[in-house]
Every structure is written in C-alpha cells, then in structure tokens.
Design an enzyme around this catalytic site. Structure first.
Site, PDB file in Angstrom:
ATOM      1  N   SER A 271      18.010  82.559 -18.391  1.00 22.34           N
ATOM      2  CA  SER A 271      18.186  83.748 -18.515  1.00 22.34           C
ATOM      3  C   SER A 271      18.391  84.031 -16.601  1.00 22.34           C
ATOM      4  CB  SER A 271      17.198  84.760 -18.301  1.00 22.34           C
ATOM      5  OG  SER A 271      16.267  85.792 -17.250  1.00 22.34           O
ATOM      6  N   LYS A 272      19.513  84.025 -16.159  1.00 14.51           N
ATOM      7  CA  LYS A 272      20.291  85.060 -14.872  1.00 14.51           C
ATOM      8  C   LYS A 272      18.946  85.328 -14.259  1.00 14.51           C
ATOM      9  CE  LYS A 272      24.914  85.239 -14.829  1.00 14.51           C
ATOM     10  NZ  LYS A 272      26.301  85.864 -14.493  1.00 14.51           N
ATOM     11  N   ARG A 273      18.366  86.508 -14.776  1.00 19.47           N
ATOM     12  CA  ARG A 273      16.685  86.579 -13.771  1.00 19.47           C
ATOM     13  C   ARG A 273      15.307  85.548 -13.964  1.00 19.47           C
ATOM     14  NH1 ARG A 273      14.640  90.284 -16.276  1.00 19.47           N
ATOM     15  NH2 ARG A 273      15.888  90.847 -18.036  1.00 19.47           N
TER      16      ARG A 273
END
Ligand code: GLU
Length: 464
Positions: free
Chosen positions: A249-251
């Site tokens: 996940s990017k976050r």
C-alpha cells in the site's frame, strides 16, 4: 503474428502519487518482452482522474523509469505515430468512440441518479442477489433529464483469452452488468479509455499487474464491440506484496515508493535484478543477472501465479554484490551525492573498507559522518585513558596511512596486555562517537592527522 518486429507493448501509469514499485516491475517485464521480440515499448500516461493527477507525479514517472534505464520508444515526451500519449489529450477520441457505440446500439445514455442506483443496489442486497444494473435506461429511460452517463450494453456470453502467465482464461460475462464507459462529467472511465487506446495504438500484448485480470473481459468486450482486433495475448503479473504478506500500500509500506530505493543508494541495475526475480523464477540457482542475461532467459512461463513477497534481505544481498563488483572510481562517483561534504580524494580513500561493508550507498553516511562532525568526547576511566595515551604515543610520529597506523597500533595493543576489542573500542568512540565504525586504522587515516590527534588528546585531558 507473422512478423516479430510488430510486437507493441505499453505501460500506462496514472500520475496520481509518487512513482510506484509496481510500475517499475511492470515496465521491466514489458521492456524485456519488447526487446526480446525487437518490438516497441510505449509509455502512455493514464491521466483521466482529474482530481488526483499532477504534472509533478508524471515527472516522477519519467525520472524513476529513466533512473532504472527502462527507456520507452514512444511516449508523451518523445512523440510517435500514435500520439498523443496522454489520455487527457485524447478526450475527443473517447467521445467519438462512445458516440459510435451509441449509434450502433452497443451503448446507451443512462440518466439514473446516484440515489436511484444506490436504491437498486440496496434492493439487490436485500434479495441476496449479486447486483447488476437494471437496464432501466435501455428499456424505459426517464423523460426530461439532461445529465447522463454512457453505459456499455454488455453482450454477455463467455469471454476467453490467452494469458501468457496463466494460460487460457474464461470469464462468464452474463455476470457483468452494463457498466459506465463515460461519466456524467464527460470523462471516460479507465475501463473504456484503456481498450480504446490499446486498440488505436496497436498494442499486440498487454502486460500488467494481476489486479487488472478481472478488467480484461470488460475491455475485450469493448474491443470486440468497437470492431478492433484483439491483442494477441495478455500477461497478468503477480502482485508485489509487502514483507508481511499484505497488499503493498502506498500509505503503509515504504517499499512501494520507487524513489526511496534511489535515495537509500540501491543501484538501479541491482534493483532491476531484484525485481526480475520477484515473481519470476529462472529455474536455476543463478541469482545475479546482467541485463543481457535477463533478456536471454526471461520467459512468461516461469512467472509465478502467487503474489510475490518483498524481501529486503535478498535485495540487500543483491545490492551488496553489485556494489562490490563496481570499480573503485565508479563507486566513488556514485557515492559522491550521498556524502556531498567530502572531497573526491577522501571518498576514494574510504572506498576499500566501505566496499566490503555496505549493502546500500546511504550507509556511507553512518560510516563517514564523523569526518564532518565533531563528536563529544566520552568520559574515560583512568585505565582506559592510559591506553589512549599509549595510542597517542605510537601514533605521534607515524606516517598517516592505514597500514602504518595499523602496524603501530597492533604493537600498542600487545604492550597493553588487553585484547584488540578493549583497546580499540574507546579509540573508536572518541574519534567517531560511535560503537561501530570502519576498522580503526582506516577510521583514523581518513581524518587529517591533526584532527584525529586533537580528538584523542582532548579526551585524555578533559577540561575541569
Ligand atoms: N492506469 C492503470 C494503472 O496504473 C493502467 C492499467 C493497465 O495497464 O491497463 O494501473
């Protein structure tokens, strides 16, 4: 396909955030296939998400792909026979294609409001059946409304295609409801723009992440409805998973950010080697591959189906191998941006001990920052201070070279009656402020002699 020259593949990243590791991995497989087939690799920018697109994110895509030497043959900054290569500049094309489908009765305007659609969805939930649009606007459209989206009139039946990784794939399109191809703001959906462009740009193979596998039947039905030729085959590459097995996940996962690897000093050629092995298995024990070796050995048959877990340990090992293979001058050149305070001669002198210890270039900062900072002197007990004085004594007249320093220090260790560890640890601490450093003779030799001697002397004569 008769002529191998005509292979055309593409990546189509969306500039909605930092450049993603998955983009590099997909680009790599596209490049390998294109070069193996002497074909063309196209970079298309999928920027129809008005709210999230930013030009600086597009620049990051270029920068990171170029850093990895994954150069494209056609793209927005290069032009080419099928331009424009930015979807935001192709809106007229999508409008025309949608109008053509409407004229042919293969798509229709849908005037349903979001509330009405929500009510349909709830009703389906209540009746415990999978939701499919009711087709109200196909059979009995409401009168007097202006705002509409365009829906594809899904023909249903079975959609079959070849996936170079997974073999023959079959989808039951009767389960797919009429989906939106143009939103009420006039923008095409991904599901529509992507196959239109793949067709008009003459893509022969579509190689992309597994998350798009379920999109393929939607896109093939559209290609058929528009009367275009289908791509010869698709390849859906395994998802890259975070080290904990979760979806990257990017976050949450720093490893999703491609630029992090550059900033940490992973060599682009090492990262490429690692990415090739993440999801593909050469079938031998070989783990280090030059670009040419990858070109010779890569094949979709040996790509795994399951998700590929990111493994820092393996990447670090591969990167360390690549670092050790670099010529000293080349390594010094690549290190320079990480230690901008140091002059090239000092960096070159630091290479021999660094080379065997680093698995990423940013580690050089931890090893070398004592050269431009002045660590506070530690407090020494009397016996330790005595040994430091003995070191000062033998170092005073020695030529300031690692070998000479090592020789006199070894003599002093012997004299002292304690082991090397006990003798060197305080010296290291005084000179660098750290418990871990390069071998003590290099640590000392990299500093100008007067600075090193000053630090040692200051520690043995603390001000009262
Ligand atoms: N813009 C899409 C993405 O970034 C492209 C997917 C595709 O290759 O069709 O995931």
């Amino acid at each position: 396909m008769a002529v191998s020259e005509s292979v055309r593949v593409r990546i189509a990243p969306s500039p909605t955030g930092f450049a993603h590791l998955g983009t590099a991995s997909t680009a790599l497989y596209n490049v390998l296939f294109a070069r193996q087939k002497k074909g063309t690799f196209v970079l298309r920018i999928d920027d129809t998400d008005l709210e999230r697109n930013r030009p600086e994110f597009e620049d990051l895509i270029y920068e990171s792909l170029r850093w990895l030497a994954l150069e494209w043959d056609e793209g927005p900054d290069k032009r080419g026979p099928y331009e424009p290569y930015r979807q935001s500049e192709r809106l007229d094309i999508y409008k025309q294609e949608a109008a053509r489908l409407i004229n042919d009765g293969k798509a229709y305007r849908c005037y349903c409001t979001p509330e009405e659609l929500e009510a349909e969805r709830k009703q389906a939930q209540l009746e415990k059946r999978p939701y499919k649009y009711s087709r109200r606007c196909l059979t009995n459209p409401p009168e007097g409304r202006m705002v509409f989206a365009v829906r594809f009139n899904v023909p249903g039946g079975e959609v079959v295609f070849t996936d170079m990784v997974r073999g023959e794939m079959k989808f039951d399109a009767d389960l797919i409801g009429d989906f939106i191809i143009v939103k009420s703001d006039g923008y095409p959906t991904y599901q529509f723009a992507s196959p239109v462009d793949d067709s008009l740009m003459k893509m022969t193979h579509v190689i992309r992440g597994e998350e798009h596998l379920s999109n393929t039947p939607y896109q093939l039905m559209l290609i058929d409805a528009l009367g275009y030729e289908r791509p010869v085959a698709y390849a859906h590459m395994p998802l890259i998973l975070a080290p904990d097995g979760a979806k990257l996940s990017k976050r949450k996962h720093p490893e999703s950010n491609l630029m992090l690897f550059k900033d940490q000093g992973y060599l682009p050629e090492a990262l490429i080697n690692y990415l090739a092995l993440l999801g593909w298995n050469p079938g031998t024990a070989q783990e280090i591959f030059t670009h040419d070796e990858l070109l010779q050995t890569f094949s979709f048959e040996r790509v795994q189906h399951a998700g590929a877990r990111f493994d820092w340990e393996k990447l670090n090992w591969i990167n360390g191998e690549y670092i050790r293979k670099l010529a000293d001058e080349e390594l010094a050149r690549r290190l320079q941006p990480f230690v901008p305070n140091l002059d090239p001669a000092t960096i070159e002198r630091a290479i021999p001990p660094l080379k065997t210890r680093m698995h990423k270039l940013a580690q050089a900062v931890d090893y070398l920052d004592y050269l431009w900072t002045d660590p506070a002197p530690p407090a020494l007990d009397a016996a330790t201070a005595e040994r430091v004085r003995a070191a000062i004594n033998v170092l005073k007249d020695v030529p300031w070279e690692p070998e000479a320093i090592e020789a006199v220090l070894e003599g002093a260790v012997e004299e002292s009656g304690v082991g090397k560890g006990k003798f060197y640890t305080p010296l290291r601490d005084i000179v660098t402020g750290k418990k871990v450093s390069l071998p003590i003779h290099y640590t000392l030799a990299l500093l100008p002699k007067e600075v090193a001697m000053h630090r040692l002397q200051r520690a043995t004569n603390p001000p009262d």
